[in-house]
Design a protein around this motif. Structure first.
Motif, PDB file in Angstrom:
ATOM      1  N   ARG A 147      13.976 -30.529 -30.346  1.00  0.00           N
ATOM      2  CA  ARG A 147      13.861 -29.911 -31.782  1.00  0.00           C
ATOM      3  C   ARG A 147      12.739 -30.509 -32.304  1.00  0.00           C
ATOM      4  O   ARG A 147      12.120 -31.844 -32.074  1.00  0.00           O
ATOM      5  CB  ARG A 147      14.990 -30.562 -32.451  1.00  0.00           C
ATOM      6  N   ALA A 148      11.960 -29.609 -33.105  1.00  0.00           N
ATOM      7  CA  ALA A 148      10.773 -30.159 -33.574  1.00  0.00           C
ATOM      8  C   ALA A 148      10.912 -30.652 -35.217  1.00  0.00           C
ATOM      9  O   ALA A 148      10.571 -30.131 -36.358  1.00  0.00           O
ATOM     10  CB  ALA A 148       9.844 -28.757 -33.788  1.00  0.00           C
ATOM     11  N   PHE A 149      11.676 -31.634 -35.287  1.00  0.00           N
ATOM     12  CA  PHE A 149      11.815 -32.330 -36.585  1.00  0.00           C
ATOM     13  C   PHE A 149      10.639 -33.311 -36.763  1.00  0.00           C
ATOM     14  O   PHE A 149       9.793 -33.485 -36.049  1.00  0.00           O
ATOM     15  CB  PHE A 149      13.006 -33.297 -36.204  1.00  0.00           C
ATOM     16  N   SER A 150      10.314 -33.186 -38.056  1.00  0.00           N
ATOM     17  CA  SER A 150       9.394 -34.167 -38.824  1.00  0.00           C
ATOM     18  C   SER A 150       9.576 -35.639 -38.560  1.00  0.00           C
ATOM     19  O   SER A 150      10.769 -35.832 -38.061  1.00  0.00           O
ATOM     20  CB  SER A 150       9.119 -33.654 -40.238  1.00  0.00           C
ATOM     21  N   ASP A 151       8.867 -36.582 -38.743  1.00  0.00           N
ATOM     22  CA  ASP A 151       8.889 -37.940 -38.757  1.00  0.00           C
ATOM     23  C   ASP A 151      10.031 -38.318 -39.730  1.00  0.00           C
ATOM     24  O   ASP A 151      10.723 -38.927 -39.463  1.00  0.00           O
ATOM     25  CB  ASP A 151       7.821 -38.657 -38.872  1.00  0.00           C
ATOM     26  N   ARG A 152       9.916 -37.694 -41.004  1.00  0.00           N
ATOM     27  CA  ARG A 152      11.114 -37.914 -41.925  1.00  0.00           C
ATOM     28  C   ARG A 152      12.280 -37.423 -41.653  1.00  0.00           C
ATOM     29  O   ARG A 152      13.621 -38.095 -41.733  1.00  0.00           O
ATOM     30  CB  ARG A 152      10.452 -37.224 -43.314  1.00  0.00           C
ATOM     31  N   GLN A 153      12.395 -36.243 -41.141  1.00  0.00           N
ATOM     32  CA  GLN A 153      13.632 -35.711 -40.740  1.00  0.00           C
ATOM     33  C   GLN A 153      14.371 -36.595 -39.474  1.00  0.00           C
ATOM     34  O   GLN A 153      15.466 -36.906 -39.536  1.00  0.00           O
ATOM     35  CB  GLN A 153      13.398 -34.313 -40.044  1.00  0.00           C
ATOM     36  N   ILE A 154      13.491 -37.150 -38.785  1.00  0.00           N
ATOM     37  CA  ILE A 154      14.071 -38.012 -37.722  1.00  0.00           C
ATOM     38  C   ILE A 154      14.596 -39.322 -38.502  1.00  0.00           C
ATOM     39  O   ILE A 154      15.652 -39.988 -38.233  1.00  0.00           O
ATOM     40  CB  ILE A 154      12.799 -38.465 -36.488  1.00  0.00           C
ATOM     41  N   GLU A 155      13.666 -39.933 -39.327  1.00  0.00           N
ATOM     42  CA  GLU A 155      14.379 -40.947 -40.170  1.00  0.00           C
ATOM     43  C   GLU A 155      15.656 -40.733 -40.755  1.00  0.00           C
ATOM     44  O   GLU A 155      16.307 -41.751 -40.661  1.00  0.00           O
ATOM     45  CB  GLU A 155      13.162 -41.155 -40.942  1.00  0.00           C
ATOM     46  N   LEU A 156      15.762 -39.616 -41.380  1.00  0.00           N
ATOM     47  CA  LEU A 156      17.239 -39.189 -41.947  1.00  0.00           C
ATOM     48  C   LEU A 156      18.265 -39.150 -40.961  1.00  0.00           C
ATOM     49  O   LEU A 156      19.294 -39.580 -41.222  1.00  0.00           O
ATOM     50  CB  LEU A 156      16.927 -37.760 -42.851  1.00  0.00           C
ATOM     51  N   ILE A 157      18.088 -38.481 -39.686  1.00  0.00           N
ATOM     52  CA  ILE A 157      18.770 -38.535 -38.758  1.00  0.00           C
ATOM     53  C   ILE A 157      19.316 -39.854 -38.485  1.00  0.00           C
ATOM     54  O   ILE A 157      20.423 -40.197 -38.222  1.00  0.00           O
ATOM     55  CB  ILE A 157      18.437 -37.892 -37.594  1.00  0.00           C
ATOM     56  N   ASP A 158      18.372 -41.071 -38.171  1.00  0.00           N
ATOM     57  CA  ASP A 158      18.699 -42.365 -37.839  1.00  0.00           C
ATOM     58  C   ASP A 158      19.592 -43.012 -39.107  1.00  0.00           C
ATOM     59  O   ASP A 158      20.167 -43.777 -38.699  1.00  0.00           O
ATOM     60  CB  ASP A 158      17.471 -43.171 -37.441  1.00  0.00           C
ATOM     61  N   TYR A 160      21.210 -41.453 -41.842  1.00  0.00           N
ATOM     62  CA  TYR A 160      22.412 -40.552 -42.333  1.00  0.00           C
ATOM     63  C   TYR A 160      22.942 -39.542 -41.446  1.00  0.00           C
ATOM     64  O   TYR A 160      23.891 -38.884 -41.730  1.00  0.00           O
ATOM     65  CB  TYR A 160      21.924 -39.816 -43.630  1.00  0.00           C
ATOM     66  N   GLY A 161      22.464 -39.312 -40.113  1.00  0.00           N
ATOM     67  CA  GLY A 161      22.982 -38.722 -39.131  1.00  0.00           C
ATOM     68  C   GLY A 161      22.726 -37.045 -39.178  1.00  0.00           C
ATOM     69  O   GLY A 161      23.313 -36.297 -38.456  1.00  0.00           O
ATOM     70  N   TYR A 162      21.537 -36.866 -40.206  1.00  0.00           N
ATOM     71  CA  TYR A 162      21.437 -35.454 -40.470  1.00  0.00           C
ATOM     72  C   TYR A 162      20.176 -35.365 -41.003  1.00  0.00           C
ATOM     73  O   TYR A 162      19.570 -36.214 -41.889  1.00  0.00           O
ATOM     74  CB  TYR A 162      22.362 -35.099 -41.513  1.00  0.00           C
ATOM     75  N   PRO A 163      19.396 -34.383 -40.597  1.00  0.00           N
ATOM     76  CA  PRO A 163      17.653 -34.097 -41.230  1.00  0.00           C
ATOM     77  C   PRO A 163      17.657 -33.626 -42.481  1.00  0.00           C
ATOM     78  O   PRO A 163      16.711 -33.705 -43.033  1.00  0.00           O
ATOM     79  CB  PRO A 163      17.169 -33.494 -40.084  1.00  0.00           C
ATOM     80  N   TYR A 164      18.613 -32.842 -42.925  1.00  0.00           N
ATOM     81  CA  TYR A 164      18.455 -32.018 -44.089  1.00  0.00           C
ATOM     82  C   TYR A 164      19.174 -32.727 -45.443  1.00  0.00           C
ATOM     83  O   TYR A 164      20.200 -31.879 -45.973  1.00  0.00           O
ATOM     84  CB  TYR A 164      18.964 -30.482 -43.645  1.00  0.00           C
ATOM     85  N   VAL A 165      18.695 -33.776 -45.561  1.00  0.00           N
ATOM     86  CA  VAL A 165      19.377 -34.192 -46.968  1.00  0.00           C
ATOM     87  C   VAL A 165      18.129 -34.777 -47.995  1.00  0.00           C
ATOM     88  O   VAL A 165      17.012 -35.113 -47.439  1.00  0.00           O
ATOM     89  CB  VAL A 165      20.397 -35.563 -46.562  1.00  0.00           C
ATOM     90  N   PHE A 166      18.529 -35.068 -48.999  1.00  0.00           N
ATOM     91  CA  PHE A 166      17.788 -35.542 -50.183  1.00  0.00           C
ATOM     92  C   PHE A 166      16.596 -34.574 -50.176  1.00  0.00           C
ATOM     93  O   PHE A 166      16.898 -33.314 -50.482  1.00  0.00           O
ATOM     94  CB  PHE A 166      17.147 -36.844 -49.867  1.00  0.00           C
ATOM     95  N   GLU A 167      15.355 -34.973 -50.076  1.00  0.00           N
ATOM     96  CA  GLU A 167      14.502 -33.735 -50.181  1.00  0.00           C
ATOM     97  C   GLU A 167      14.298 -32.907 -49.334  1.00  0.00           C
ATOM     98  O   GLU A 167      13.603 -31.663 -49.594  1.00  0.00           O
ATOM     99  CB  GLU A 167      12.865 -34.501 -50.613  1.00  0.00           C
TER     100      GLU A 167
END
Length: 240
Positions: A147-158, A160-167
């Protein structure tokens, strides 16, 4: 324990939008009622093939994504926390919605998402994080690899378990899986015809709804609604 719980927004069970969405997806996630027959010029089989994942998760907007409960907590504790949260928080305007294509799938989204709605979604994610079991290494790998996640989205996965939260949050109520480019206009027209004025109505996020996946890969079932009243917060203010 294989159950997963999700905290969604979904319209009230007697809302016309819930009925229309259940008919579109072919199943009511609350009652289990199924629907057959063509819809808006497309066959049921064609629509089924293009909404496998959307149908499994049920009509909703994700607020706190599906999670396994952390060791030491229970469904009852989660339900108590939801009831307490709903008594503290007032409804949030979604505003006018519209049909849109998001990464190739059709969804209902706010015509303009407010900062208030984004902040509210983040508050829910944080409030119920203590109930979520961390991702296992295997689960993390499945979510990240290829998956082509951004660094921020990887941070959120680690975190909160999910990339599409907060901003990164975009409220959306999914109606199809990812469609071939050649099919998108056809299904957008069908959705517009089926939902009619509901696809451009003003909406309010007035409840959080607990859904449950009872076994891995099974359908999510609508359990209980927690209507946002803000009554506890109001009572505290009135006490001063």
């Amino acid at each position: 324990m294989s159950e997963r719980y999700a905290i969604y927004y979904a319209p009230a069970a007697d809302d016309p939008l819930w009925a229309k969405a259940a008919e579109w997806l072919g199943i009511d996630a609350l009652t289990g009622e199924t629907f057959t027959g063509p819809l808006a010029g497309v066959s049921r089989d064609e629509l089924f093939e293009r909404s496998v994942s959307a149908r499994r998760y049920g009509f909703h907007a994700t607020i706190k994504p599906p999670m396994t409960l952390k060791a030491g907590t229970t469904r009852a504790a989660l339900e108590d926390a939801l009831a307490a949260f709903a008594a503290e928080v007032e409804p949030v305007a979604i505003g006018r919605v519209k049909l849109a294509l998001l990464d190739g799938f059709i969804a209902l989204i706010p015509a303009a998402q407010s900062e208030e709605l984004t902040v509210f979604s983040g508050d829910v994610v944080e409030a119920f994080e203590p109930y979520r079991a961390p991702l296992s290494p295997a689960e993390r790998a499945r979510r990240v690899e290829g998956r082509a996640f951004s660094d921020r989205q990887i941070e959120l996965i680690d975190r909160y378990g999910y990339p599409y939260v907060f901003e990164q949050f975009q409220l959306h109520m999914t109606l199809t899986d990812r469609l071939a480019e050649s099919e998108r206009d056809t299904y957008m027209r069908a959705a517009a015809e089926h939902f009619g004025p509901l696809a451009g109505a003003e909406m309010v996020l007035d409840r959080l709804v607990l859904f449950c996946e009872t076994e891995a890969g099974g359908p999510f079932v609508r359990l209980d609604d927690y209507v946002l009243t803000g009554e506890s917060a109001y009572d505290r203010i009135r006490a001063f």
